[in-house]
Enzyme design. Structure first.
Site, PDB file in Angstrom:
ATOM      1  N   LYS A 162      -3.584   2.972   6.857  1.00 50.89           N
ATOM      2  CA  LYS A 162      -4.464   4.056   6.394  1.00 50.89           C
ATOM      3  C   LYS A 162      -3.686   5.322   6.048  1.00 50.89           C
ATOM      4  O   LYS A 162      -3.905   5.932   5.003  1.00 50.89           O
ATOM      5  CB  LYS A 162      -5.505   4.386   7.472  1.00 50.89           C
ATOM      6  CG  LYS A 162      -6.507   3.290   7.742  1.00 50.89           C
ATOM      7  CD  LYS A 162      -7.571   3.730   8.727  1.00 50.89           C
ATOM      8  CE  LYS A 162      -7.051   3.944  10.129  1.00 50.89           C
ATOM      9  NZ  LYS A 162      -6.618   2.694  10.789  1.00 50.89           N
ATOM     10  N   THR A 163      -2.789   5.730   6.945  1.00 49.24           N
ATOM     11  CA  THR A 163      -2.067   6.984   6.731  1.00 49.24           C
ATOM     12  C   THR A 163      -1.209   6.905   5.474  1.00 49.24           C
ATOM     13  O   THR A 163      -1.187   7.832   4.654  1.00 49.24           O
ATOM     14  CB  THR A 163      -1.203   7.318   7.955  1.00 49.24           C
ATOM     15  OG1 THR A 163      -2.065   7.543   9.077  1.00 49.24           O
ATOM     16  CG2 THR A 163      -0.363   8.568   7.711  1.00 49.24           C
TER      17      THR A 163
ATOM     18  N   GLU B 204      -8.665   9.526   5.717  1.00 51.57           N
ATOM     19  CA  GLU B 204      -8.600   8.322   6.529  1.00 51.57           C
ATOM     20  C   GLU B 204      -9.964   8.081   7.158  1.00 51.57           C
ATOM     21  O   GLU B 204     -10.638   9.019   7.571  1.00 51.57           O
ATOM     22  CB  GLU B 204      -7.558   8.462   7.628  1.00 51.57           C
ATOM     23  CG  GLU B 204      -6.137   8.394   7.139  1.00 51.57           C
ATOM     24  CD  GLU B 204      -5.150   8.240   8.273  1.00 51.57           C
ATOM     25  OE1 GLU B 204      -5.466   7.555   9.279  1.00 51.57           O
ATOM     26  OE2 GLU B 204      -4.054   8.806   8.169  1.00 51.57           O
TER      27      GLU B 204
END
Length: 464
Positions: free
Chosen positions: A121-122, A165
């Site tokens: 996600k990051t 996110e």
């Protein structure tokens, strides 16, 4: 006040303001004109960056830190019920807002892209933030890690896109209503909140149900969990599903990934057109993250060739295979990987870039519950390294579980043929690695806890 400031957020107080997710929301609110205050257990560069934005940051937790005129108190799922500032908020009747609700409020009126998945996600959020900024679109974004400097994990932009996110760990990603959602993967994790993979799937299905009518789901075609969710939501009215991957029938098909040292060259076919672009981090999984970002941007109407070129501007995010330095011919790299899939992906990426160099890992298991459920798989992943040093479990928010120690991982690693050394004293690791490392080796500090602090110490010891 700048437009877009939620009503209750004029004078917010953040408990745990220095955390990756909390600090980003606090920064955006400060940039929108809010009088931000908060507290954290220790001072940090992130806290200093928030002060530079005009926020008041207290160190330590005490009832007196909460101003009587605060309009709300923002918390994350990590804040315990006995926190003195939380108790003081109850006495004063100040509303308590979960960080996910605060983030959802910041997205109102914009075109959100929500990036979900057990891993990646990051990185994917960062790729979108950097590439959209490079195109002059000035997006707002909230990322779970710093791009380049402390406090660079968030930005209030003047554009109409918000990239965030979407955290599945505590189901708070159900709060968001994105125009475009990405599901990178779906695997069993966060064992304190999910009892089975079926619960994970159901949670992601709920997330997909929050996509606005006419919106788009971008989903990994070749990842079993993500593909299962795509099957379950197929045919939903008002939802466009776009798949990406190396499979022949993927909507955005990856035809080639060419490693070039610590970078990769990626070729995709999208809407019948071939595009080739550079990803400035190594490894197949990072290439897939970049293609997910490309598909999401195209779903918002951004020309594919422009976005593909802009993705090359992304140079990494802190703790995601971040080169910390080199000393005595040894490179030290920091990896946030703490789930077996992440560990395997990062080790395979480094192995592909390392050539004949040895890979030494300093691994810190993260959470007792995760180690209990996935310790065997963590140990198997460490077998991909030439040698590993395994630390005690980093507890984070958890209390110990009787009988669950890093020995579970060490035993599994040795059973898989790994060369593993147990080290209970974190302060001794620099000396241990200095005794193991030879010129040309690569050292990875790996885990989601404070193992990241060891990189500078290892470099200093190697230099001496």
């Amino acid at each position: 006040m700048k437009p877009g400031l939620p009503t209750a957020m004029e004078r917010p107080h953040f408990i745990g303001i220095g955390g990756a997710g909390m600090s980003g929301i606090a920064k955006i609110l400060a940039q929108r004109g809010a009088q931000v205050a908060g507290s954290d257990s220790r001072d940090s560069e992130t806290a200093q960056a928030l002060r530079a934005e005009g926020a008041t940051v207290h160190i330590g937790h005490a009832a007196g830190h909460l101003a009587d005129d605060s309009t709300c108190v923002v918390v994350s799922s990590a804040i315990r019920a006995d926190n003195p500032e939380l108790a003081r908020a109850a006495e004063l009747g100040i509303p308590v807002v979960h960080r996910s609700d605060a983030l959802a409020g910041l997205m109102d009126g914009l075109r959100p892209i929500a990036v979900a998945g057990t891993h990646g996600k990051t990185t994917t959020t960062s790729m979108l933030a950097v590439s959209l900024s490079a195109l002059g679109l000035d997006p707002s974004y909230a990322i779970g890690g710093d791009l380049d400097a402390p406090g660079s994990n968030a930005h209030h932009g003047e554009g109409d896109i918000f990239v965030a996110e979407a955290d599945e760990s505590d189901r708070t990603f159900h709060k968001y209503s994105p125009q475009v959602a990405i599901i990178l993967n779906a695997e069993l994790d966060h064992h304190a909140n999910y009892a089975s993979i079926e619960e994970i799937y159901e949670s992601f299905e709920t997330f997909v149900g929050k996509i606005v009518p006419g919106g788009t789901l971008v989903v990994a075609h070749g990842q079993e969990g993500a593909a299962e969710i795509a099957r379950r939501v197929a045919g939903r009215e008002g939802l466009t599903v776009v798949t990406y991957g190396e499979e022949e029938d993927a909507d955005v098909r990856i035809t080639k990934i060419t490693p070039r040292g610590l970078t990769s060259e990626v070729t995709v076919v999208l809407a019948g057109r071939m595009l080739t672009f550079t990803v400035s981090v190594p490894g197949r999984h990072y290439a897939h993250n970049a293609v997910a970002a490309l598909a999401a941007g195209v779903a918002l109407g951004i020309p594919a060739h422009n976005l593909a070129s802009a993705l090359g501007k992304y140079t990494g995010v802190k703790r995601r295979l971040q080169l910390k330095g080199e000393a005595a011919g040894v490179q030290v790299i920091d990896s946030y990987a703490h789930h077996p899939t992440e560990m395997t992906a990062d080790l395979e990426a480094i192995r592909g870039a390392a050539g004949d160099s040895r890979i030494l890992v300093v691994f810190q298991p993260h959470l007792f519950s995760r180690s209990q459920e996935l310790g065997k798989e963590m140990g198997q992943a460490l077998a991909l390294a030439d040698a590993s040093v395994v630390l005690d479990i980093y507890p984070a928010r958890e209390d110990p579980i009787p009988g669950i120690t890093s020995e579970l991982i060490i035993a599994a690693a040795r059973s898989a043929g790994a060369d593993v050394t147990a080290e209970h004293d974190k302060a001794a690791v620099a000396d241990v690695i200095a005794g193991m490392a030879k010129p040309g080796d690569l050292v990875l500090t790996m885990g989601a806890g404070d193992v990241t602090d060891l990189g500078p110490a290892i470099l200093a010891r190697l230099s001496s």
